[in-house]
Write a protein that holds these residues in place. Structure first.
Motif, mmCIF file in Angstrom:
data_model
loop_
_atom_site.group_PDB
_atom_site.id
_atom_site.type_symbol
_atom_site.label_atom_id
_atom_site.label_comp_id
_atom_site.label_asym_id
_atom_site.label_seq_id
_atom_site.Cartn_x
_atom_site.Cartn_y
_atom_site.Cartn_z
ATOM 1 N N PRO A 194 2.397 22.364 30.164
ATOM 2 C CA PRO A 194 1.149 21.858 30.754
ATOM 3 C C PRO A 194 0.290 23.003 31.285
ATOM 4 C CG PRO A 194 3.009 21.393 32.195
ATOM 5 C CD PRO A 194 3.573 21.983 30.933
ATOM 6 N N VAL A 195 -1.010 22.758 31.335
ATOM 7 C CA VAL A 195 -1.967 23.728 31.856
ATOM 8 C C VAL A 195 -2.773 23.081 32.970
ATOM 9 C CG1 VAL A 195 -2.183 24.949 29.647
ATOM 10 C CG2 VAL A 195 -3.786 23.114 30.203
ATOM 11 N N ARG A 196 -3.467 23.927 33.721
ATOM 12 C CA ARG A 196 -4.429 23.439 34.717
ATOM 13 C C ARG A 196 -5.824 23.812 34.259
ATOM 14 N NH1 ARG A 196 -4.725 23.360 41.236
ATOM 15 N NH2 ARG A 196 -2.921 22.039 40.790
ATOM 16 N N THR A 241 -0.730 13.875 42.108
ATOM 17 C CA THR A 241 -0.157 12.562 41.789
ATOM 18 C C THR A 241 -1.317 11.680 41.395
ATOM 19 O OG1 THR A 241 1.591 12.863 43.429
ATOM 20 C CG2 THR A 241 1.195 10.621 42.662
ATOM 21 N N GLY A 242 -1.344 11.220 40.161
ATOM 22 C CA GLY A 242 -2.468 10.424 39.697
ATOM 23 C C GLY A 242 -3.719 11.280 39.594
ATOM 24 N N PHE A 243 -4.874 10.635 39.620
ATOM 25 C CA PHE A 243 -6.151 11.343 39.576
ATOM 26 C C PHE A 243 -7.045 10.727 40.635
ATOM 27 C CE2 PHE A 243 -10.050 13.176 38.203
ATOM 28 C CZ PHE A 243 -9.695 14.325 37.495
ATOM 29 N N LEU A 246 -6.586 9.983 29.264
ATOM 30 C CA LEU A 246 -5.970 11.110 28.558
ATOM 31 C C LEU A 246 -4.584 11.455 29.101
ATOM 32 C CD1 LEU A 246 -9.168 13.330 28.315
ATOM 33 C CD2 LEU A 246 -7.944 12.277 26.394
ATOM 34 N N GLY A 247 -4.151 10.753 30.157
ATOM 35 C CA GLY A 247 -2.835 11.022 30.728
ATOM 36 C C GLY A 247 -2.788 12.234 31.637
ATOM 37 N N ASP A 267 -5.371 17.785 25.729
ATOM 38 C CA ASP A 267 -5.963 16.706 26.518
ATOM 39 C C ASP A 267 -6.966 17.265 27.524
ATOM 40 O OD1 ASP A 267 -4.490 14.755 25.159
ATOM 41 O OD2 ASP A 267 -2.816 14.929 26.561
ATOM 42 N N CYS A 268 -6.651 18.405 28.115
ATOM 43 C CA CYS A 268 -7.593 19.039 29.047
ATOM 44 C C CYS A 268 -8.852 19.494 28.308
ATOM 45 C CB CYS A 268 -6.931 20.218 29.758
ATOM 46 S SG CYS A 268 -5.708 19.735 31.001
#
Length: 93
Positions: free
Chosen positions: A5-7, A88-90, A32-33, A56-57
């Motif tokens: 995963p990326v930020r 946690t979540g968005f 997009l999860g 996705d990002c």
């Protein structure tokens, strides 16, 4: 073997506060999860921080630039780095 995963950190400029932009961004990110947040900045921009698969990002950045957002986006400065966790979540801030 899964993708690391990326930020994503994206600074969105234009008329993006008070127009439903953060809510719209949250909906697209969840579709997009992704996990993260969209926060108003004092200078009128919105900072979007999201974590998940790089593809996705990148798709979220395309959507932010795509013209279908609420308000009027003038520009999106996006950068990618390693995922840091902690979301946690968005959420909208």
């Amino acid at each position: 073997m899964g993708e690391e995963p990326v930020r994503l950190t994206a600074l969105v400029s234009g008329q993006v506060q008070g127009v439903g932009f953060r809510w719209w961004t949250r909906c697209r990110a969840l579709e997009l999860g992704l996990v993260g947040q969209a926060a108003n900045l004092p200078d009128g921009r919105v900072q979007v921080s999201a974590e998940g698969a790089r593809g996705d990002c990148e798709r979220l950045v395309e959507l932010l630039r795509g013209g279908a957002t609420p308000g009027d986006v003038d520009g999106v400065q996006a950068s990618f780095g390693p995922a840091e966790g902690g979301f946690t979540g968005f959420v909208e801030r």
